[in-house]
Design a protein around this motif. Sequence first.
Motif, PDB file in Angstrom:
ATOM      1  N   ALA A 126     -24.241 -31.885 -44.843  1.00 56.13           N
ATOM      2  CA  ALA A 126     -23.571 -32.446 -43.674  1.00 56.13           C
ATOM      3  C   ALA A 126     -23.943 -33.911 -43.547  1.00 56.13           C
ATOM      4  O   ALA A 126     -25.028 -34.330 -43.979  1.00 56.13           O
ATOM      5  N   SER A 127     -23.059 -34.698 -42.972  1.00 56.30           N
ATOM      6  CA  SER A 127     -23.395 -36.094 -42.728  1.00 56.30           C
ATOM      7  C   SER A 127     -23.149 -36.428 -41.264  1.00 56.30           C
ATOM      8  O   SER A 127     -22.393 -35.753 -40.567  1.00 56.30           O
ATOM      9  N   SER A 128     -23.833 -37.458 -40.802  1.00 59.02           N
ATOM     10  CA  SER A 128     -23.598 -37.984 -39.462  1.00 59.02           C
ATOM     11  C   SER A 128     -23.602 -39.503 -39.538  1.00 59.02           C
ATOM     12  O   SER A 128     -24.157 -40.092 -40.467  1.00 59.02           O
ATOM     13  N   LEU A 129     -22.984 -40.105 -38.531  1.00 61.61           N
ATOM     14  CA  LEU A 129     -22.816 -41.557 -38.544  1.00 61.61           C
ATOM     15  C   LEU A 129     -24.156 -42.282 -38.618  1.00 61.61           C
ATOM     16  O   LEU A 129     -24.335 -43.220 -39.388  1.00 61.61           O
ATOM     17  N   THR A 130     -25.083 -41.827 -37.801  1.00 61.38           N
ATOM     18  CA  THR A 130     -26.425 -42.411 -37.807  1.00 61.38           C
ATOM     19  C   THR A 130     -27.441 -41.288 -37.716  1.00 61.38           C
ATOM     20  O   THR A 130     -27.086 -40.130 -37.513  1.00 61.38           O
ATOM     21  N   GLY A 131     -28.709 -41.649 -37.812  1.00 60.62           N
ATOM     22  CA  GLY A 131     -29.750 -40.638 -37.741  1.00 60.62           C
ATOM     23  C   GLY A 131     -29.850 -39.962 -36.391  1.00 60.62           C
ATOM     24  O   GLY A 131     -30.292 -38.841 -36.302  1.00 60.62           O
ATOM     25  N   GLY A 132     -29.432 -40.628 -35.347  1.00 59.72           N
ATOM     26  CA  GLY A 132     -29.551 -40.033 -34.023  1.00 59.72           C
ATOM     27  C   GLY A 132     -28.303 -39.346 -33.532  1.00 59.72           C
ATOM     28  O   GLY A 132     -28.249 -38.867 -32.402  1.00 59.72           O
ATOM     29  N   ASP A 133     -27.298 -39.287 -34.381  1.00 60.71           N
ATOM     30  CA  ASP A 133     -26.018 -38.706 -33.980  1.00 60.71           C
ATOM     31  C   ASP A 133     -26.106 -37.187 -34.041  1.00 60.71           C
ATOM     32  O   ASP A 133     -26.502 -36.619 -35.063  1.00 60.71           O
ATOM     33  N   GLU A 134     -25.712 -36.518 -32.961  1.00 60.43           N
ATOM     34  CA  GLU A 134     -25.781 -35.060 -32.902  1.00 60.43           C
ATOM     35  C   GLU A 134     -24.622 -34.383 -33.623  1.00 60.43           C
ATOM     36  O   GLU A 134     -24.670 -33.198 -33.903  1.00 60.43           O
ATOM     37  N   LYS A 135     -23.540 -35.112 -33.871  1.00 65.67           N
ATOM     38  CA  LYS A 135     -22.347 -34.499 -34.432  1.00 65.67           C
ATOM     39  C   LYS A 135     -22.415 -34.532 -35.953  1.00 65.67           C
ATOM     40  O   LYS A 135     -22.419 -35.607 -36.566  1.00 65.67           O
ATOM     41  N   LEU A 136     -22.488 -33.348 -36.543  1.00 66.31           N
ATOM     42  CA  LEU A 136     -22.547 -33.226 -37.993  1.00 66.31           C
ATOM     43  C   LEU A 136     -21.178 -32.851 -38.550  1.00 66.31           C
ATOM     44  O   LEU A 136     -20.462 -32.035 -37.970  1.00 66.31           O
ATOM     45  N   PHE A 137     -20.857 -33.442 -39.694  1.00 65.24           N
ATOM     46  CA  PHE A 137     -19.646 -33.108 -40.428  1.00 65.24           C
ATOM     47  C   PHE A 137     -20.079 -32.424 -41.724  1.00 65.24           C
ATOM     48  O   PHE A 137     -20.817 -33.018 -42.513  1.00 65.24           O
ATOM     49  N   PHE A 138     -19.623 -31.193 -41.919  1.00 64.10           N
ATOM     50  CA  PHE A 138     -20.074 -30.399 -43.047  1.00 64.10           C
ATOM     51  C   PHE A 138     -19.082 -30.453 -44.207  1.00 64.10           C
ATOM     52  O   PHE A 138     -17.856 -30.524 -44.010  1.00 64.10           O
ATOM     53  N   GLY A 139     -19.638 -30.355 -45.417  1.00 60.86           N
ATOM     54  CA  GLY A 139     -18.836 -30.108 -46.596  1.00 60.86           C
ATOM     55  C   GLY A 139     -18.607 -28.612 -46.738  1.00 60.86           C
ATOM     56  O   GLY A 139     -19.132 -27.801 -45.965  1.00 60.86           O
ATOM     57  N   SER A 140     -17.830 -28.246 -47.747  1.00 62.37           N
ATOM     58  CA  SER A 140     -17.489 -26.833 -47.947  1.00 62.37           C
ATOM     59  C   SER A 140     -18.577 -26.056 -48.675  1.00 62.37           C
ATOM     60  O   SER A 140     -18.480 -24.840 -48.781  1.00 62.37           O
ATOM     61  N   GLY A 141     -19.574 -26.772 -49.175  1.00 61.17           N
ATOM     62  CA  GLY A 141     -20.726 -26.086 -49.745  1.00 61.17           C
ATOM     63  C   GLY A 141     -20.659 -25.841 -51.244  1.00 61.17           C
ATOM     64  O   GLY A 141     -19.608 -25.926 -51.871  1.00 61.17           O
ATOM     65  N   THR A 142     -21.827 -25.558 -51.784  1.00 61.42           N
ATOM     66  CA  THR A 142     -21.975 -25.109 -53.173  1.00 61.42           C
ATOM     67  C   THR A 142     -22.535 -23.694 -53.144  1.00 61.42           C
ATOM     68  O   THR A 142     -23.600 -23.464 -52.558  1.00 61.42           O
ATOM     69  N   GLN A 143     -21.814 -22.771 -53.736  1.00 62.10           N
ATOM     70  CA  GLN A 143     -22.294 -21.385 -53.808  1.00 62.10           C
ATOM     71  C   GLN A 143     -23.152 -21.253 -55.057  1.00 62.10           C
ATOM     72  O   GLN A 143     -22.646 -21.331 -56.177  1.00 62.10           O
ATOM     73  N   LEU A 144     -24.440 -21.099 -54.869  1.00 69.69           N
ATOM     74  CA  LEU A 144     -25.385 -20.969 -55.975  1.00 69.69           C
ATOM     75  C   LEU A 144     -25.712 -19.499 -56.196  1.00 69.69           C
ATOM     76  O   LEU A 144     -26.114 -18.800 -55.262  1.00 69.69           O
ATOM     77  N   SER A 145     -25.509 -19.055 -57.397  1.00 70.03           N
ATOM     78  CA  SER A 145     -25.862 -17.677 -57.758  1.00 70.03           C
ATOM     79  C   SER A 145     -26.924 -17.719 -58.831  1.00 70.03           C
ATOM     80  O   SER A 145     -26.754 -18.384 -59.864  1.00 70.03           O
ATOM     81  N   VAL A 146     -28.030 -17.046 -58.570  1.00 67.09           N
ATOM     82  CA  VAL A 146     -29.130 -16.987 -59.528  1.00 67.09           C
ATOM     83  C   VAL A 146     -29.206 -15.572 -60.084  1.00 67.09           C
ATOM     84  O   VAL A 146     -29.358 -14.598 -59.328  1.00 67.09           O
ATOM     85  N   LEU A 147     -29.049 -15.459 -61.401  1.00 64.72           N
ATOM     86  CA  LEU A 147     -29.016 -14.140 -62.046  1.00 64.72           C
ATOM     87  C   LEU A 147     -30.335 -13.827 -62.749  1.00 64.72           C
ATOM     88  O   LEU A 147     -31.085 -14.744 -63.136  1.00 64.72           O
TER      89      LEU A 147
END
Lengths: 113, 108
Positions: free
Chosen positions: A92-113
């Motif tokens: 997730a990213s936010s405009l600044t370090g103190g910003d409460e609003k996070l914008f998320f990416g869709s993620g990486t699905q990691l599978s460990v076998l």
Amino acid sequence: EAGVTQSPTHLIKTRGQQATLRCSPISGHTSVYWYQQALGLGLQFLLWYDEGEERNRGNFPPRFSGRQFPNYSSELNVNALELEDSALYLCASSLTGGDEKLFFGSGTQLSVL
Amino acid sequence: GQSLEQPSEVTAVEGAIVQINCTYQTSGFYGLSWYQQHDGGAPTFLSYNALDGLEETGRFSSFLSRSDSYGYLLLQELQMKDSASYFCAVNRDDKIIFGKGTRLHILP
């Protein structure tokens, strides 16, 4: 405007290997957060980077590490993979370090076998 | 410690109103946020309460009471597309921590 992008979408590794996950924040955002979302466990805080520096980390072992580059993109490295590391890793990213609003990416699905 | 408690599941009928509660055992945080996550999707920001009281954004409202260590998300005129997981979150000690989420089921 492009949102937060993560790569790869899916990653399959075997136990003991290393995984590298990448994240590009929204243009102009300086803060990047990493979360682990395992089934039924909600979002577990992993790492926070702001202005190129690691600002905080969650209760994860040292084999979880990362960095933030001068262009504010970030990567998460997981060494010595264990089966229980299988999860969705969200950036997730936010405009600044103190910003409460996070914008998320869709993620990486990691599978460990 | 730091923990946020939410019900794991809530069921409501289309067109009705539903309230998702969040109680916390932490202090000194800056405010309470809410996020929505559809299956297979990324969490998206819904609201942020910096002060006590009610914040309204369309069909969604969020409430915070610091004295009661309690907040809630209120969804009105429920639509099938509101079926999702909802997470409360606080910023404490330079980390934004999330509750385990509430799965909202909507019946036609």
